[in-house]
Scaffold this active site. Sequence first.
Site, PDB file in Angstrom:
ATOM      1  N   ARG A  84      -2.249  -5.752  -8.441  1.00 55.18           N
ATOM      2  CA  ARG A  84      -1.172  -6.725  -8.250  1.00 55.18           C
ATOM      3  C   ARG A  84      -1.110  -7.727  -9.392  1.00 55.18           C
ATOM      4  O   ARG A  84      -0.073  -8.129  -9.830  1.00 55.18           O
ATOM      5  CB  ARG A  84      -1.366  -7.483  -6.941  1.00 55.18           C
ATOM      6  CG  ARG A  84      -0.990  -6.686  -5.735  1.00 55.18           C
ATOM      7  CD  ARG A  84      -1.492  -7.325  -4.501  1.00 55.18           C
ATOM      8  NE  ARG A  84      -2.930  -7.464  -4.558  1.00 55.18           N
ATOM      9  CZ  ARG A  84      -3.705  -7.753  -3.527  1.00 55.18           C
ATOM     10  NH1 ARG A  84      -3.169  -7.968  -2.364  1.00 55.18           N
ATOM     11  NH2 ARG A  84      -5.011  -7.852  -3.659  1.00 55.18           N
ATOM     12  N   SER A 134      -3.151  -7.471   2.893  1.00 55.76           N
ATOM     13  CA  SER A 134      -3.404  -7.362   4.342  1.00 55.76           C
ATOM     14  C   SER A 134      -3.790  -8.718   4.906  1.00 55.76           C
ATOM     15  O   SER A 134      -3.448  -9.044   6.048  1.00 55.76           O
ATOM     16  CB  SER A 134      -4.527  -6.359   4.604  1.00 55.76           C
ATOM     17  OG  SER A 134      -4.143  -5.079   4.191  1.00 55.76           O
ATOM     18  N   LYS A 169     -16.194  -7.445   4.043  1.00 51.40           N
ATOM     19  CA  LYS A 169     -15.189  -7.789   5.067  1.00 51.40           C
ATOM     20  C   LYS A 169     -15.661  -7.222   6.406  1.00 51.40           C
ATOM     21  O   LYS A 169     -15.208  -6.152   6.823  1.00 51.40           O
ATOM     22  CB  LYS A 169     -13.832  -7.175   4.711  1.00 51.40           C
ATOM     23  CG  LYS A 169     -13.247  -7.618   3.382  1.00 51.40           C
ATOM     24  CD  LYS A 169     -11.937  -6.878   3.134  1.00 51.40           C
ATOM     25  CE  LYS A 169     -11.329  -7.216   1.790  1.00 51.40           C
ATOM     26  NZ  LYS A 169     -10.180  -6.341   1.454  1.00 51.40           N
ATOM     27  N   HIS A 219       0.839  -1.202   0.000  1.00 51.27           N
ATOM     28  CA  HIS A 219       0.000   0.000   0.000  1.00 51.27           C
ATOM     29  C   HIS A 219       0.874   1.252   0.000  1.00 51.27           C
ATOM     30  O   HIS A 219       0.632   2.198  -0.751  1.00 51.27           O
ATOM     31  CB  HIS A 219      -0.854   0.063   1.280  1.00 51.27           C
ATOM     32  CG  HIS A 219      -1.924  -0.973   1.404  1.00 51.27           C
ATOM     33  ND1 HIS A 219      -2.123  -1.705   2.547  1.00 51.27           N
ATOM     34  CD2 HIS A 219      -2.883  -1.384   0.532  1.00 51.27           C
ATOM     35  CE1 HIS A 219      -3.146  -2.522   2.385  1.00 51.27           C
ATOM     36  NE2 HIS A 219      -3.629  -2.359   1.159  1.00 51.27           N
TER      37      HIS A 219
HETATM   38  O1  PNS Z   1      -9.065  -2.707   0.430  1.00 52.30           O
HETATM   39  P1  PNS Z   1     -10.408  -3.130  -0.100  1.00 52.30           P
HETATM   40  O2  PNS Z   1     -11.225  -3.829   0.976  1.00 52.30           O
HETATM   41  O3  PNS Z   1     -10.316  -3.942  -1.368  1.00 52.30           O
HETATM   42  O4  PNS Z   1     -11.169  -1.768  -0.485  1.00 52.30           O
HETATM   43  C1  PNS Z   1     -12.501  -1.788  -0.923  1.00 52.30           C
HETATM   44  C2  PNS Z   1     -13.163  -0.448  -0.610  1.00 52.30           C
HETATM   45  C3  PNS Z   1     -13.122  -0.166   0.897  1.00 52.30           C
HETATM   46  C4  PNS Z   1     -12.420   0.667  -1.347  1.00 52.30           C
HETATM   47  C5  PNS Z   1     -14.649  -0.523  -1.095  1.00 52.30           C
HETATM   48  O5  PNS Z   1     -15.310  -1.558  -0.422  1.00 52.30           O
HETATM   49  C6  PNS Z   1     -15.399   0.792  -0.900  1.00 52.30           C
HETATM   50  O6  PNS Z   1     -15.257   1.692  -1.693  1.00 52.30           O
HETATM   51  N1  PNS Z   1     -16.195   0.893   0.197  1.00 52.30           N
HETATM   52  C7  PNS Z   1     -16.959   2.097   0.502  1.00 52.30           C
HETATM   53  C8  PNS Z   1     -18.424   1.927   0.090  1.00 52.30           C
HETATM   54  C9  PNS Z   1     -18.606   2.260  -1.384  1.00 52.30           C
HETATM   55  O7  PNS Z   1     -18.379   3.363  -1.834  1.00 52.30           O
HETATM   56  N2  PNS Z   1     -19.051   1.256  -2.170  1.00 52.30           N
HETATM   57  C10 PNS Z   1     -19.328   1.416  -3.583  1.00 52.30           C
HETATM   58  C11 PNS Z   1     -18.097   1.319  -4.447  1.00 52.30           C
HETATM   59  S1  PNS Z   1     -17.843  -0.312  -4.952  1.00 52.30           S
END
Ligand code: PNS
Length: 168
Positions: A93, A131, A43, A19
């Site tokens: 990745r 992670s 998650k 990250h």
């Molecule tokens: O590190 P991650 O878990 O792959 O990140 C995913 C994340 C947190 C960026 C995504 O779940 C997110 O944007 N969550 C906020 C809610 C949202 O905006 N959802 C719609 C976009 S898919």
Amino acid sequence: MEKRIAICPGSFDPITKGHLDIIRRASGLFDEVIVLILVNYAKSNTAFTPAERVELARRVTKDMPNVRVDFFGGLLADYASHVGACTLIKGLRAVSDFEYEFQMALTNKKLCPTLETMFMTTDIKYMYLSSSIVREVATMGGDISEFVCPEIIDDIRRRLGPKTEENK
Ligand code: PNS
């Protein structure tokens, strides 16, 4: 001229060297980079609370003057509109990341049409890193020093590592 703000969004549970590599490279391209800790509804069982994840991320980004860390419990697109960010930065990745990232990029574009998603290829030395790998290795008492910055190793060991006198 208008400040160009980018967001590096994610769960960061916890923030890894992979990250950090993306955040550092993004900080050289934009006036300001916000490392934004969000809720990923897939998650639900995170190892660290949002406040803890923010604290860990702040500690490892403190040498980057144009980077700040924040948490938001709502939609990424809403936060981006609110702060006037122009770009979301995501690290890729491998091809396996792409499908999910592509879906999120299109969703965010639908929700906020002026918001662009930029993909950065991860540094080859972090291609395997996530992670969840950090959490798994730490939980089983393995060495995580290749995966995360020294400033946060003890916090991760204390939270996830086998319960020894040292980790209490
Ligand atoms: O590190 P991650 O878990 O792959 O990140 C995913 C994340 C947190 C960026 C995504 O779940 C997110 O944007 N969550 C906020 C809610 C949202 O905006 N959802 C719609 C976009 S898919």
